[in-house]
Design a protein around this motif. Structure first.
Motif, mmCIF file in Angstrom:
data_model
loop_
_atom_site.group_PDB
_atom_site.id
_atom_site.type_symbol
_atom_site.label_atom_id
_atom_site.label_comp_id
_atom_site.label_asym_id
_atom_site.label_seq_id
_atom_site.Cartn_x
_atom_site.Cartn_y
_atom_site.Cartn_z
ATOM 1 N N SER A 55 0.764 -1.352 -0.102
ATOM 2 C CA SER A 55 0.121 0.004 0.033
ATOM 3 C C SER A 55 0.721 1.192 -0.030
ATOM 4 O O SER A 55 2.088 1.124 -0.059
ATOM 5 C CB SER A 55 -0.859 -0.102 1.159
ATOM 6 N N GLY A 56 0.338 2.685 -0.045
ATOM 7 C CA GLY A 56 1.033 3.726 -0.062
ATOM 8 C C GLY A 56 1.911 3.712 1.085
ATOM 9 O O GLY A 56 2.935 4.230 0.867
ATOM 10 N N ASN A 57 1.576 3.442 2.408
ATOM 11 C CA ASN A 57 2.458 3.705 3.538
ATOM 12 C C ASN A 57 3.508 2.775 3.455
ATOM 13 O O ASN A 57 4.599 2.922 3.594
ATOM 14 C CB ASN A 57 1.736 3.284 4.598
ATOM 15 N N VAL A 58 3.339 1.429 2.881
ATOM 16 C CA VAL A 58 4.575 0.629 2.734
ATOM 17 C C VAL A 58 5.523 0.996 1.717
ATOM 18 O O VAL A 58 6.782 0.913 2.058
ATOM 19 C CB VAL A 58 4.221 -0.883 2.140
ATOM 20 N N ASN A 59 5.031 1.536 0.793
ATOM 21 C CA ASN A 59 6.103 1.920 -0.440
ATOM 22 C C ASN A 59 6.590 3.545 0.057
ATOM 23 O O ASN A 59 7.918 3.722 -0.221
ATOM 24 C CB ASN A 59 5.226 2.519 -1.745
ATOM 25 N N ALA A 60 5.853 4.318 0.824
ATOM 26 C CA ALA A 60 6.604 5.424 1.486
ATOM 27 C C ALA A 60 7.522 5.042 2.511
ATOM 28 O O ALA A 60 8.923 5.636 2.444
ATOM 29 C CB ALA A 60 5.458 6.324 1.914
#
Length: 557
Positions: free
Chosen positions: A438-443
């Motif tokens: 998800s977005g958090n994982v990639n950030a």
């Protein structure tokens, strides 16, 4: 029916109340690849030799037949058969013929594993462009295509397994059905990582693996999300005595016996309906170790990196497909005496969507080019790829749902009708933001790369600063980003904002160097200088809308 005075019935013709006017014709019979942004990117990234094939795929993608396949594959969803008529466990999934037609074209056109058997420079760029064009018709079947493409570099961590399976994984023959791998003309691959108790935290996995006397391993456990369960091979994470490890698990063993792969159910998903996503259970399931024991995450990350590339490609493709529908509608629809495409506010909306799409496509192809050059030993491109893939995965996938929603609104009520195809594009839009992190994982992955692999920041810096001095707004934004990077305190709290800015300055640099001046100027004004509203269609009044709209795919401006 009425009657005469003597009660005899009199027939009347069916009433004709209106003629159908002011409706856009179906967007069919066109070349989806006839897109200046795409074609320029393919040339720039080293795959000009592929353009004839790309146009051929583009014409087929835009055909009425393929549009029908796409609709049918989603309306007639995959069906799970756990047992045959005699009560034997079979764990098979049946697909509509339209799905198989889509898959056959994708595999035969080399959009799955074929690039790994082709040594031409630019082959991964060619495959990326073909994937973007073809998947714009139907995204769901792209999942097994992507995983098959991505499995090859991971499998090469075990040369013996790669030697046995790579020739079939790189085949251009679509050969569906569960049979012994050696008896097939082509193989498809998938992955089984997440479990219900951990999700992204794969180190919380409880599936176990124990070594067998014949050199194989035996797996036991349950996976929460394993897509395309009718694929032939899967990379699966399981806890071995030495730690979390990666295993190759075939649906059918080399001797023709079915491996234990009990499909508990298919997921009832928001979108991606043509693609079956399942919950398989392993019980004394045979697998072979890939890479080192205890290094499963390091091994499978080679596959994850490639599928993240496809997330960027898929989101750029979905954004462009939605824009094409909106522009086509606006070209034919008249309101208050003028075509929508000629009305100032609609032009602003379409131009803003076109900017978003051009930036996404340009970045996606730049990442594909880096992938190609990294495979050829370019260390600088490999370092750039480490950061750019995570940044691109975060941002392009985040922007797709907003862009598709705006494009749908351009069609008004027509866009909310399933027959328009826009609801399917809308349901697909959030997927890539979730798949492969998800977005958090990639950030957070970007933060890790910045700390652990400083060479990736230097490569990223070189790419952005290649446009240094060309636009003051870009230079200012980049200085601000560099300032943010000097503040390690509360970095996780600010991670999304940092990654967003990294993505925007990278896109800005690419457009300043490669796009027409009007496009680059509008992007920097609206994305980097802060002169932007929260919705699409808020470009500054002095924007050259006409020059931006000229970049729309042929026939849509």
């Amino acid at each position: 029916m009425t009657t005469t005075a003597d009660s005899r019935p009199v027939s009347r013709p069916t009433a004709h109340t209106h003629d159908v006017t002011n409706q856009a014709p179906p967007l069919v019979g066109h070349d989806v690849a006839e897109d200046p942004v795409l074609l320029e990117g393919v040339r720039r990234e080293g795959a000009e030799w592929y353009l004839d094939d790309l146009h051929r795929i583009g014409r087929r993608t835009g055909s009425e037949e393929v549009q029908r396949w796409a609709d049918e594959a989603n309306r007639h969803e995959p069906e799970l058969r756990t047992h045959d008529r005699y009560g034997n466990r079979v764990d098979e999934v049946d697909f509509h013929p339209a799905y198989h037609s889509l898959m056959d074209v994708a595999i035969s056109e080399g959009l799955a594993g074929a690039p790994w058997a082709d040594d031409r420079p630019g082959v991964h760029v060619a495959r990326a462009a073909g994937f973007m064009v073809w998947s714009s018709a139907e995204a769901g079947h792209g999942c097994p295509v992507s995983m098959t493409y991505a499995v090859v570099p991971a499998l090469r961590n075990s040369p013996g397994l790669a030697a046995a399976y790579e020739p079939l994984l790189t085949s251009r023959v679509y050969d569906p059905g569960l049979r012994a791998p050696g008896a097939k003309r082509g193989l498809l691959a998938g992955m089984g990582m997440t479990e219900k108790q951990g999700g992204t935290d794969v180190r919380a996995n409880t599936t176990t693996a124990v070594a067998a006397s014949d050199g194989s391993w035996r797996l036991r456990g349950h996976k929460w999300f394993t897509s395309a369960p009718m694929n032939d091979l899967f990379l699966v994470l399981a806890q071995a005595p030495g730690g979390l490890s990666c295993f190759l698990v075939p649906r059918v063993l080399p001797d023709g016996a079915r491996n234990t792969f009990r499909i508990q159910r298919l997921k009832d998903k928001l979108g991606n309906r043509s693609n079956a996503s399942s919950e398989p259970e392993f019980d004394d399931t045979v697998g072979w170790l890939v890479g080192e024991e205890g290094k499963g995450v390091r091994t499978i990350i080679d596959m994850v990196t490639m599928t993240r590339l496809d997330c960027v490609l898929g989101s750029a493709s979905g954004t462009r497909a939605a824009l094409a529908q909106a522009a086509h509608h606006a070209r034919y629809r008249s309101v208050f005496g003028a075509r929508l495409v000629d009305q100032p506010l609609m032009r602003n909306v379409l131009a803003d969507l076109a900017l978003e799409s051009e930036a996404a496509t340009t970045l996606a192809l730049r990442i594909a080019g880096a992938t190609d050059r990294a495979q050829r030993g370019d260390a600088g491109e490999r370092a750039f790829l480490r950061l750019a893939t995570a940044v691109g995965k975060y941002w392009v996938c985040k922007r797709q749902p907003a862009a598709v929603a705006e494009a749908l609104e351009c069609l008004g009520g027509n866009g909310y009708d399933e027959a328009s195809g826009m609801p399917r594009l809308y349901r697909e839009a959030p997927l890539n933001g979730i798949w492969e992190g998800s977005g958090n994982v990639n950030a957070l992955d970007v933060l890790r790369a910045l700390v652990r692999e400083p060479e990736s920041l230097e490569a990223f810096r070189a790419e952005v600063e290649a446009a240094g001095g060309a636009d003051a707004r870009l230079d200012t934004a980049w200085r601000e980003v560099l300032g943010e990077l000097t503040r390690p305190e509360d970095a996780e709290l600010r991670a999304r904002r940092l990654v967003e800015r990294l993505a925007l300055v990278l896109q800005g640099s690419l457009l300043v160097r490669h796009a027409p001046a009007a496009v680059a100027d509008a992007f920097c004004a609206s994305r980097l200088a802060g002169d932007r509203g929260l919705a699409f269609g808020t470009l500054p009044p002095d924007t050259d809308l006409g020059a931006i709209l000229e970049r729309l795919p042929a026939g849509l401006a």
